[in-house]
Each structure stands twice: as structure tokens, then as C-alpha cells.
Design a protein around this motif. Structure first.
Motif, PDB file in Angstrom:
ATOM      1  N   LEU A 158       0.825  -1.207   0.000  1.00 30.71           N
ATOM      2  CA  LEU A 158       0.000   0.000   0.000  1.00 30.71           C
ATOM      3  C   LEU A 158       0.861   1.260   0.000  1.00 30.71           C
ATOM      4  O   LEU A 158       0.493   2.269  -0.594  1.00 30.71           O
ATOM      5  CB  LEU A 158      -0.955  -0.011   1.190  1.00 30.71           C
ATOM      6  N   LEU A 159       2.018   1.189   0.637  1.00 28.79           N
ATOM      7  CA  LEU A 159       2.915   2.346   0.634  1.00 28.79           C
ATOM      8  C   LEU A 159       3.555   2.562  -0.733  1.00 28.79           C
ATOM      9  O   LEU A 159       4.031   3.656  -1.024  1.00 28.79           O
ATOM     10  CB  LEU A 159       3.983   2.201   1.715  1.00 28.79           C
ATOM     11  N   PHE A 160       3.543   1.537  -1.588  1.00 25.32           N
ATOM     12  CA  PHE A 160       3.976   1.737  -2.977  1.00 25.32           C
ATOM     13  C   PHE A 160       3.083   2.789  -3.640  1.00 25.32           C
ATOM     14  O   PHE A 160       3.495   3.478  -4.559  1.00 25.32           O
ATOM     15  CB  PHE A 160       3.835   0.456  -3.805  1.00 25.32           C
ATOM     16  N   HIS A 161       1.851   2.892  -3.169  1.00 25.61           N
ATOM     17  CA  HIS A 161       0.843   3.745  -3.793  1.00 25.61           C
ATOM     18  C   HIS A 161       0.546   4.990  -2.974  1.00 25.61           C
ATOM     19  O   HIS A 161      -0.460   5.651  -3.189  1.00 25.61           O
ATOM     20  CB  HIS A 161      -0.429   2.927  -4.015  1.00 25.61           C
ATOM     21  N   HIS A 162       1.384   5.284  -2.019  1.00 24.80           N
ATOM     22  CA  HIS A 162       1.272   6.492  -1.192  1.00 24.80           C
ATOM     23  C   HIS A 162      -0.043   6.537  -0.435  1.00 24.80           C
ATOM     24  O   HIS A 162      -0.688   7.583  -0.308  1.00 24.80           O
ATOM     25  CB  HIS A 162       1.448   7.741  -2.061  1.00 24.80           C
ATOM     26  N   VAL A 163      -0.477   5.383   0.044  1.00 23.41           N
ATOM     27  CA  VAL A 163      -1.689   5.313   0.853  1.00 23.41           C
ATOM     28  C   VAL A 163      -1.374   5.878   2.223  1.00 23.41           C
ATOM     29  O   VAL A 163      -0.343   5.555   2.817  1.00 23.41           O
ATOM     30  CB  VAL A 163      -2.185   3.851   0.963  1.00 23.41           C
ATOM     31  N   GLY A 164      -2.241   6.723   2.734  1.00 24.92           N
ATOM     32  CA  GLY A 164      -2.028   7.301   4.059  1.00 24.92           C
ATOM     33  C   GLY A 164      -2.154   6.244   5.138  1.00 24.92           C
ATOM     34  O   GLY A 164      -3.014   5.372   5.093  1.00 24.92           O
ATOM     35  N   VAL A 165      -1.276   6.310   6.116  1.00 28.92           N
ATOM     36  CA  VAL A 165      -1.300   5.385   7.244  1.00 28.92           C
ATOM     37  C   VAL A 165      -1.799   6.160   8.450  1.00 28.92           C
ATOM     38  O   VAL A 165      -1.254   7.207   8.796  1.00 28.92           O
ATOM     39  CB  VAL A 165       0.114   4.820   7.529  1.00 28.92           C
ATOM     40  N   GLU A 166      -2.849   5.665   9.057  1.00 23.47           N
ATOM     41  CA  GLU A 166      -3.424   6.343  10.209  1.00 23.47           C
ATOM     42  C   GLU A 166      -2.929   5.678  11.484  1.00 23.47           C
ATOM     43  O   GLU A 166      -3.048   4.463  11.649  1.00 23.47           O
ATOM     44  CB  GLU A 166      -4.953   6.276  10.149  1.00 23.47           C
ATOM     45  N   ALA A 167      -2.349   6.481  12.349  1.00 23.93           N
ATOM     46  CA  ALA A 167      -1.851   5.990  13.633  1.00 23.93           C
ATOM     47  C   ALA A 167      -2.726   6.561  14.741  1.00 23.93           C
ATOM     48  O   ALA A 167      -2.959   7.763  14.795  1.00 23.93           O
ATOM     49  CB  ALA A 167      -0.404   6.413  13.831  1.00 23.93           C
ATOM     50  N   VAL A 168      -3.226   5.692  15.610  1.00 26.73           N
ATOM     51  CA  VAL A 168      -4.096   6.116  16.701  1.00 26.73           C
ATOM     52  C   VAL A 168      -3.578   5.508  17.992  1.00 26.73           C
ATOM     53  O   VAL A 168      -3.255   4.327  18.041  1.00 26.73           O
ATOM     54  CB  VAL A 168      -5.555   5.655  16.455  1.00 26.73           C
TER      55      VAL A 168
END
Length: 146
Positions: free
Chosen positions: A56-66
Motif C-alpha cells: 500500500l505504501l507503494f501507492h502512497h496510501v495514508g497510514v493512520e496511527a491512533v
């Protein structure tokens, strides 16, 4: 020379998009064994989730950290793993070119068929984004020490 029918074209486009997705996902999942070897993943499942996150990071998907606890605090971070992005782009280019070569005909028709291989790829990647859950504290990809 006869041109393939619409059903044949559609199935070819679906197949090419799915194969491009599978190869790019496989490249991302190659991170999983590296995480296991480095001690950053406690189980094969965590390694697979880390590999899917890398895809998913290949596609610059945002990662949400909570953070948990009494009050939830969160942030969203976007990172792109550019070598994987280049791989995904190359795979889609080759798949689109193959579909366009198969269909033949005029430039506009070839361009539309070639670009359509991105649709199944995007739908599969979109679906994968809803399945991936990872504890970022355990992933060496994000600088956690083993």
C-alpha cells in the motif's frame, strides 16, 4: 484480421490487471520474511500484514496511527516507497500495452483498452486497503528496533 469480441477483451483486461496486482503485491509481501528474520514481526500473520502495508505504501496510501487509552489521539502519515511505485507503474504499462496490442485498431481504441487494465488493479488495491491492520510499533519499516 478479426478483432476479439468485447467479452474476450474484458476478460483479458481483468486478467492483466489482476496479474499486475498479484506481482506488485508479491513484491510487497517479500518484506514479510525480512521482518520475521529481523525480529520485527512476532508471527507470520504480522509479517504478511507488514508486507501488505508495504504494498500500500507503494501507492502512497495514508497510514493512520491512533493511540489508545482514555483519549484517542491520531495522525495520518503518507509515505511512498518509490521503487515499489516504479514497479507498479511498469507492470501496469506492460499490461496495458499487451492489452492494446491484442485489440489492435485505432489509437484511441488502443489507449482506452490499455488504460482500462488499471481498473481491476485499483479495485483490488482498494479492497486490500480495508483488510490491512498493523501495529506500527512492531514494524522495522518504521524504525522500530528489534
Amino acid at each position: 484480421m478479426s478483432h476479439p469480441g468485447p467479452v474476450s477483451i474484458g476478460l483479458d483486461v481483468l486478467r492483466r490487471g489482476a496479474v499486475a496486482f498479484a506481482v506488485a503485491l508479491g513484491a510487497g509481501l517479500a518484506v514479510g520474511p525480512l521482518q520475521l528474520a529481523a525480529g520485527g514481526a512476532d508471527s507470520v500473520t504480522e509479517g504478511i500484514m507488514g508486507g501488505a502495508l508495504a504494498f500500500l505504501l507503494f501507492h502512497h496510501v495514508g497510514v493512520e496511527a491512533v493511540t489508545g487509552g482514555g483519549t484517542a489521539v491520531g495522525a495520518q502519515v503518507g509515505v511512498a516507497l518509490m521503487l515499489g511505485t516504479a514497479l507498479a507503474g511498469w507492470l501496469l504499462f506492460r499490461a496495458g500495452r499487451g492489452a492494446a496490442d491484442r485489440i489492435g485498431g485505432r489509437t484511441l481504441r488502443r489507449a482506452l483498452v490499455g488504460a482500462s487494465v488499471a481498473v481491476p488493479y485499483a479495485l483490488l488495491a482498494f479492497g486490500l486497503a480495508f483488510l490491512v491492520r498493523a501495529d506500527l510499533r512492531t514494524l522495522p519499516l518504521f524504525g522500530a528496533s528489534a
